[in-house]
Design a protein around this motif. Structure first.
Motif, short mmCIF file in Angstrom:
data_model
loop_
_atom_site.label_atom_id
_atom_site.label_comp_id
_atom_site.label_asym_id
_atom_site.label_seq_id
_atom_site.Cartn_x
_atom_site.Cartn_y
_atom_site.Cartn_z
N VAL A 186 0.88 -1.16 0.00
CA VAL A 186 0.00 0.00 0.00
C VAL A 186 0.91 1.21 0.00
CG1 VAL A 186 -1.93 1.14 1.13
CG2 VAL A 186 -1.62 -1.32 1.41
N ASN B 262 2.21 5.11 -2.15
CA ASN B 262 1.94 6.17 -3.12
C ASN B 262 2.99 6.21 -4.23
OD1 ASN B 262 -0.50 7.37 -2.43
ND2 ASN B 262 0.45 8.38 -0.68
N ALA B 263 4.03 5.40 -4.05
CA ALA B 263 5.06 5.37 -5.10
C ALA B 263 4.54 4.47 -6.21
CB ALA B 263 6.37 4.81 -4.53
N ALA B 264 3.74 5.09 -7.07
CA ALA B 264 2.97 4.26 -7.99
C ALA B 264 3.53 4.22 -9.40
CB ALA B 264 1.53 4.75 -8.03
N VAL C 98 -2.62 1.88 -4.60
CA VAL C 98 -2.14 3.25 -4.50
C VAL C 98 -2.91 3.88 -3.33
CG1 VAL C 98 -1.96 5.50 -5.62
CG2 VAL C 98 -1.61 3.40 -6.95
N LYS C 99 -2.13 4.29 -2.37
CA LYS C 99 -2.70 4.75 -1.10
C LYS C 99 -3.80 5.78 -1.28
CE LYS C 99 0.92 4.72 1.97
NZ LYS C 99 2.06 5.45 2.57
N SER C 100 -3.51 6.82 -2.04
CA SER C 100 -4.46 7.94 -2.11
C SER C 100 -5.69 7.59 -2.94
CB SER C 100 -3.78 9.18 -2.69
OG SER C 100 -3.28 8.88 -3.98
N ASP C 101 -5.64 6.47 -3.66
CA ASP C 101 -6.79 6.10 -4.49
C ASP C 101 -7.75 5.14 -3.79
OD1 ASP C 101 -5.66 7.65 -6.38
OD2 ASP C 101 -5.02 6.02 -7.71
N HIS C 102 -7.40 4.73 -2.57
CA HIS C 102 -8.25 3.73 -1.90
C HIS C 102 -8.59 4.13 -0.47
CE1 HIS C 102 -7.90 0.65 -5.04
NE2 HIS C 102 -6.70 1.17 -5.23
N ARG C 103 -9.79 3.78 -0.09
CA ARG C 103 -10.21 3.98 1.30
C ARG C 103 -9.63 2.86 2.14
NH1 ARG C 103 -15.09 6.76 2.23
NH2 ARG C 103 -15.63 5.25 3.85
N LEU C 104 -9.43 3.16 3.40
CA LEU C 104 -8.88 2.15 4.32
C LEU C 104 -9.79 0.93 4.39
CD1 LEU C 104 -7.52 3.98 7.50
CD2 LEU C 104 -6.26 2.43 6.01
N GLU D 77 -11.83 -0.19 2.39
CA GLU D 77 -11.77 -0.93 1.13
C GLU D 77 -10.60 -1.93 1.13
OE1 GLU D 77 -11.33 0.81 -3.28
OE2 GLU D 77 -12.07 2.26 -1.81
N ILE D 78 -9.41 -1.42 1.50
CA ILE D 78 -8.22 -2.28 1.49
C ILE D 78 -8.37 -3.40 2.51
CG2 ILE D 78 -5.71 -2.34 1.81
CD1 ILE D 78 -5.71 0.70 1.09
N ARG E 130 1.06 12.82 -2.55
CA ARG E 130 -0.03 11.92 -2.20
C ARG E 130 -0.07 11.56 -0.72
NH1 ARG E 130 0.88 8.09 -7.36
NH2 ARG E 130 -0.91 8.70 -8.62
N SER F 80 -3.34 11.26 1.43
CA SER F 80 -3.78 9.98 1.97
C SER F 80 -4.13 10.12 3.45
CB SER F 80 -2.67 8.93 1.84
OG SER F 80 -2.26 8.84 0.51
N ASN G 22 -7.38 11.85 3.77
CA ASN G 22 -8.37 10.87 3.30
C ASN G 22 -8.78 9.88 4.39
OD1 ASN G 22 -9.42 11.08 0.79
ND2 ASN G 22 -8.04 9.60 -0.17
N TRP G 23 -7.78 9.21 4.89
CA TRP G 23 -8.05 8.10 5.79
C TRP G 23 -8.63 8.55 7.13
CZ3 TRP G 23 -3.19 4.45 4.83
CH2 TRP G 23 -3.33 3.91 3.53
N GLU H 171 -12.10 9.61 6.56
CA GLU H 171 -12.88 8.38 6.37
C GLU H 171 -13.27 7.75 7.70
OE1 GLU H 171 -10.71 5.27 4.22
OE2 GLU H 171 -11.92 3.77 5.31
#
Lengths: 156, 673
Positions: free
Chosen positions: A112, A114-116, A134-140, A142-143, B449, B453, B456-457, B460
């Motif tokens: 998980v 951001n170095a994508a 990709v960290k910023s593209d997913h909710r916690l 969700e993962i 990012r 993040s 975001n989290w 959330e």
């Protein structure tokens, strides 16, 4: 969430960014996982083991750490970031850990990060990790849901 | 005596009568009995006569019958005799017919043989047919002869066949006549040919005579040529030209021998030409003097221009290596010497691959067929290496190597490659800059990012009530934070895509991809927005669409951008129709048709520009980075596809239709090595 399994599943989280590590830790525990947290590759084999009442174990080499951790048979999955404290990054961890063989090499690794860059993602996938987020593209949640279903499936 | 017998008897009787009348009575009674007996016998005899008469009659009838039968037999015998005669005649006729047929068959065979003999001189096709027919006829005749004896029916058939044969024979006779006519014509033609041959023989003799004369003329010419050569003795070049001219004349002379008819006139012309040549020789001498003067001037100017060009070539900043058509080095400039650490004389004349060693990253020499110089020599096409993709290295004299960008241009004269010009430069610095750029993107992606993040989290978790329930206001505020942060993530992602595209680190990894399935998943993702805006949505696709070679990540980016734009820029209750079909056998066509805001006419040319957003949507407070279509266009074009749109600009609700066509066989690789 994971109440159905008798034994609490433990996830080794390796993440250098402290606020993120805390968020992951909290959310995982809230979701019913045991967490071992580390911010560096070295820590992954060392400091946070104490948290689970196992005492501090001084590990000088990765090999020792791996051997030791293998004997614990405690970790069900690994949550791994790419950028870590220290000189080694997540990819170094995966390589060493997969190269070690044995039971450890079978523990699923979820990167998980951001170095994508496509190159980085490819390196991870090639080294045999289960999934790359990709960290910023997913909710916690969700993962975590993803990891949970992965573990449920492999448990069958 | 009878009289004595009767007198004695009567005397007896008188005596007797005298003897006794009683005895007379006994005799009379005996006589009566005898009379009665005689009467009975007479009756009996009468009866027997009657019986005999009936028998006689019967016998007479039998005789008549016998005579009748005999007569019939005689008639039958006669008839039989006639029949026998007829049969004899028939047999004879048959025999004669058979013989006639045999004779006819033999004649036909002879005719056939004659015909085949006659046709030998005629065209082969016709001859073969006739021979075949004749042979068939001969066979048929033979068969007829063989079977005639045994079978009446066969005989009849033969008669029919004979009739046919007669017809055929007539036809053949007619053909024979025609052939005779042709033959006669040929005889006439042959006679004419003999005459012609005789004429030709005469002509040949004349030609031989003419040739002899020409030989004499040639000798005269040789004398003239020598004289001319003597005149031009001081000037070697003039003499050579004359020799050449003389040779040309010689060849003309030979041609003249061949074309016998024109001989005489040409010979005359040659005489005239010889005279002219003398004049020309004089002129040549003059023009040679002028030429030499001009050549000197020209040489001087060429030397000057060559010196200039050499100075230009040698002083350019890139390495320069020129080869001839064999690939041997003929020019090497100062920069190349410096880059390779060699002196020009070390490379001159050597074949390009030996003069400068070209290797890959691991130091393995590049195979000849992939060497840009070889490729230019073989294909006649300019070839170039790039800084993207696999890099080539030149090896210096001291065995160290440096990354190199090479461009080789073939030198083409009259459609033939007569050499190559290789321009190359050390790209170590460029590669470093490139690496720095790539690192920047990767670092920026991480650094930008990470805080996003975090926001975001935590948002959330707060929204999920992980640390206790929020009140409505708190929830609303936090929702704003969360959504803004999401937009920020999108913007950063888009910016990073743009950066990747621009510095060329965008990795395309094509694999067999089901565009329908992919589109369906994009649609599912957009469903909440589509439903929230009560948009009437339809999706259709061709059944014959196979898997396409594409990078699913990029393909998704294209479909996602086009569809989300349509959703974003269409009013509530509007309509969107999406379809995927085959544009032709090599390309797939994605079409997204909406009834949205449209693109203003005066801004349609800017729609694919980076960070551009049309006025009508900027006014409407919808989010958007102005990067989507720019990225999509780059990706589409990178994949060898096309993107275009139709929009009734400015007129509200007429909407926009976007089209994307993509090759089914995947991204076209750039024409570089």
């Amino acid at each position: 969430m994971s109440n159905k399994s008798v034994k609490k599943q433990t996830i080794l989280v390796i993440e250098d960014e402290k606020p993120l590590l805390e968020a992951i830790n909290d959310k995982l525990e809230k979701s019913g996982f045991g967490v071992i947290a580390a911010r560096s590759v070295e820590q992954a084999f060392n400091a946070n083991i104490a948290k689970n009442g196992l005492g501090v174990i001084n590990v000088r080499s990765i090999e020792q750490a791996l051997n030791y951790l293998e004997s614990l048979e405690r970790v069900d999955a690994i949550w791994l970031d790419h950028h870590l404290l220290g000189k080694e990054d997540g990819l170094d961890f995966v390589k060493k850990f997969k190269a070690n063989g044995g039971r450890w090499s079978k523990i699923p690794v979820f990167v998980v990060s951001n170095a994508a860059s496509p190159k980085t993602v490819k390196s991870y996938v090639d080294s045999g990790v289960s999934k790359y987020y990709v960290k910023s593209d997913h909710r916690l949640d969700e993962i975590i849901k993803d990891i949970q279903s992965f573990l449920d499936h492999s448990a069958k | 005596m009878n009289k004595k017998t009767i007198i004695s008897a009567s005397d007896d009787i008188i005596l007797n009568l005298k003897v006794s009348a009683k005895e007379k009575e006994i005799v009379r009674r005996k006589l009566a009995v005898t009379a009665e007996r005689l009467a009975a016998t007479a009756v009996k005899l009468a009866i027997t006569a009657k019986e005999r008469e009936s028998v006689r009659i019967k016998l007479a009838v039998t005789a008549e019958e016998k005579e009748h039968v005999r007569l019939k037999l005689v008639v039958t015998a006669e008839k039989l005799a006639v029949i026998a005669e007829k049969l004899a005649v028939t047999a004879e006729e048959k025999e004669s017919v058979r013989r006639k047929l045999a004779v006819t068959a033999a004649k036909l065979a002879v005719t056939a043989a004659k015909l085949s003999a006659t046709t030998e001189e005629k065209e082969s096709v016709r001859r073969k047919k006739l021979v075949a027919t004749a042979a068939k006829l001969a066979v048929t005749a033979e068969k007829l002869a063989a079977t005639a004896k045994e079978k009446e029916s066969v005989r009849r058939k033969l008669a029919v066949t004979a009739a046919k044969l007669a017809v055929t024979a007539e036809k053949l006779a007619a053909t024979a006549k025609e052939k005779e006519i042709v033959r006669r014509k040929l005889v006439v033609t042959a006679e004419k040919l003999v005459v012609t041959a005789a004429k030709l023989a005469v002509t040949a003799e004349k030609l031989a005579a003419t040739a002899a004369k020409l030989a004499v003329t040639a000798k005269e010419k040789e004398i003239v040529r020598r004289k001319l050569a003597a005149t031009a003795k001081e000037k070697e070049s003039v003499r050579r030209k004359l020799v050449v001219t003389a040779k040309e004349k010689e060849s003309v002379r030979r041609k003249l021998v061949v074309t016998a008819k024109e001989k005489e006139s040409v010979r005359r012309k040659l005489v005239v030409t010889a005279a002219k040549l003398a004049v020309t020789a004089a002129k040549l001498k003059k023009s040679y003097e002028t030429l030499e003067k001009k050549v000197l001037e020209r040489t001087k100017s060429l030397e000057m221009s060559r010196a200039k060009e050499e100075a230009v070539l040698l002083s350019i900043g890139d390495g320069l290596l020129v080869t001839n058509e064999k690939g041997n080095v003929i020019i090497i400039n100062k920069t190349a010497e410096k880059l390779l650490g060699i002196k020009s004389k070390e490379a001159m004349g050597k074949v390009f691959s030996e003069a400068v060693l070209l290797v890959d990253e691991k130091g393995v020499p590049i195979p000849s067929e992939k060497h840009p110089v070889r490729m230019a020599l073989v294909s006649g096409i300019t070839t170039a290496t790039t800084i993207v993709g696999s890099t080539y290295y030149n090896v210096r004299k001291d065995k160290t190597k440096f990354p190199v960008a090479i461009m080789v241009t073939p030198v083409i004269l009259d459609g033939k490659v007569i050499g190559t010009i290789e321009v190359f430069r050390d790209i170590t610095a460029e590669r470093e800059i490139d690496k720095a750029k790539t690192e920047f993107v990767s670092l920026a992606s991480h650094q930008l990012r990470t805080p996003l993040s975090t926001v975001n989290w935590y948002a959330e978790m707060l929204l999920a009530g992980d640390v206790g329930e929020l009140n409505e206001k708190q929830k609303k505020y936090l929702d704003e934070v969360y959504r803004s942060n999401q937009r920020m993530v999108e913007l950063v992602n888009a910016l990073l895509d743009v950066a990747s595209l621009e510095i060329g680190t965008f990795v395309v990894e094509p694999e067999p991809t089901d565009i329908i399935e992919l589109a369906q998943s994009v649609i599912d993702e957009q469903k909440p927005q589509i439903e929230a805006k009560k948009i009437v949505f339809s999706f259709s696709f061709g059944k014959n669409i196979s898997l396409m070679q594409a990078d699913p990540k990029l393909l998704r980016m294209i479909v996602q951008n086009i569809l989300s734009n349509a959703v974003k820029y269409t009013h509530e209750g509007g309509k969107i129709d999406m379809s995927i079909s085959l544009a032709d056998k090599n390309n797939i066509l994605l079409k997204v048709d909406d009834t949205g805001y449209g693109i203003p006419q005066n801004q349609q040319d800017k729609i694919f520009t980076k960070l551009f957003r049309a006025d009508n949507v900027r006014d409407k407070d919808t989010d958007g980075t102005g990067l989507g279509l720019y990225i999509v266009k780059s990706v589409v074009e990178n994949s060898g596809g096309k993107i275009w749109f139709k929009s009734v600009g400015g007129e509200e609700n007429k909407g926009t239709t976007f089209y994307v066509s993509l090759p089914l066989d995947g991204a076209k690789k750039p024409a570089n090595i």
